[in-house]
Write a protein that holds these residues in place. Structure first.
Motif, PDB file in Angstrom:
ATOM      1  N   GLN A  54      20.782  23.760  57.295  1.00  0.00           N
ATOM      2  CA  GLN A  54      20.511  22.510  56.461  1.00  0.00           C
ATOM      3  C   GLN A  54      19.342  21.666  56.902  1.00  0.00           C
ATOM      4  OE1 GLN A  54      23.431  23.846  57.207  1.00  0.00           O
ATOM      5  NE2 GLN A  54      24.774  23.685  55.594  1.00  0.00           N
ATOM      6  N   TYR A 109      22.225  16.422  59.563  1.00  0.00           N
ATOM      7  CA  TYR A 109      22.780  17.696  59.431  1.00  0.00           C
ATOM      8  C   TYR A 109      22.627  18.182  61.082  1.00  0.00           C
ATOM      9  CZ  TYR A 109      22.795  18.295  54.483  1.00  0.00           C
ATOM     10  OH  TYR A 109      23.385  17.884  53.214  1.00  0.00           O
ATOM     11  N   GLN A 136      28.165  11.916  59.629  1.00  0.00           N
ATOM     12  CA  GLN A 136      28.837  11.987  58.515  1.00  0.00           C
ATOM     13  C   GLN A 136      28.851  10.952  57.452  1.00  0.00           C
ATOM     14  OE1 GLN A 136      30.249  15.068  57.728  1.00  0.00           O
ATOM     15  NE2 GLN A 136      30.188  14.138  55.641  1.00  0.00           N
ATOM     16  N   LYS A 176      24.679  21.588  61.450  1.00  0.00           N
ATOM     17  CA  LYS A 176      24.261  22.140  60.331  1.00  0.00           C
ATOM     18  C   LYS A 176      22.853  22.518  60.622  1.00  0.00           C
ATOM     19  CE  LYS A 176      28.048  20.510  57.447  1.00  0.00           C
ATOM     20  NZ  LYS A 176      28.561  19.911  56.223  1.00  0.00           N
ATOM     21  N   ARG A 177      22.452  23.398  61.207  1.00  0.00           N
ATOM     22  CA  ARG A 177      21.107  23.957  61.776  1.00  0.00           C
ATOM     23  C   ARG A 177      20.401  24.188  60.543  1.00  0.00           C
ATOM     24  NH1 ARG A 177      19.972  23.453  66.469  1.00  0.00           N
ATOM     25  NH2 ARG A 177      18.677  25.170  66.506  1.00  0.00           N
TER      26      ARG A 177
END
Length: 103
Positions: A51, A43, A16, A48-49
């Motif tokens: 992305q 990601y 992050q 966040k696959r």
């Protein structure tokens, strides 16, 4: 310096925290393949696959010689059980870095 900071944050598991310097780098240079590769890694670490795939696909388009980007994209396809796409990406990674046993 921004991308090095992002790499360090990714290396310490701070996905992050890596996003901000990556986005700043992309604002300065929208065609930076390394920035897109790091964005894909961040990601993926964040789950966040979709992305991650988009970012890694951009990385391979901008830097087709980046074996790590191809390897990351191939691993995502493997996890999605998309064997044909995984094979294509991993074969490209291997062609770029034949000495890499993981690629």
């Amino acid at each position: 310096a921004l991308l090095r900071l992002a790499e360090l944050r990714l290396d310490t598991g701070e996905a992050q925290m890596a996003l901000e310097p990556i986005h700043r780098a992309l604002a300065l240079e929208t065609g930076n393949g390394l920035a897109f590769r790091l964005l894909g890694i961040a990601y993926r670490m964040l789950g966040k696959r979709v992305q991650a795939k988009e970012a890694l696909a951009n990385a391979t388009e901008l830097s087709p010689e980046d074996a790590a980007a191809w390897r990351g994209l191939g691993q995502l396809f493997m996890e999605d059980v998309d064997a044909s796409q995984a094979v294509k990406a991993l074969e490209k990674a291997h062609a770029l870095e034949p000495e890499d046993a993981q690629g």
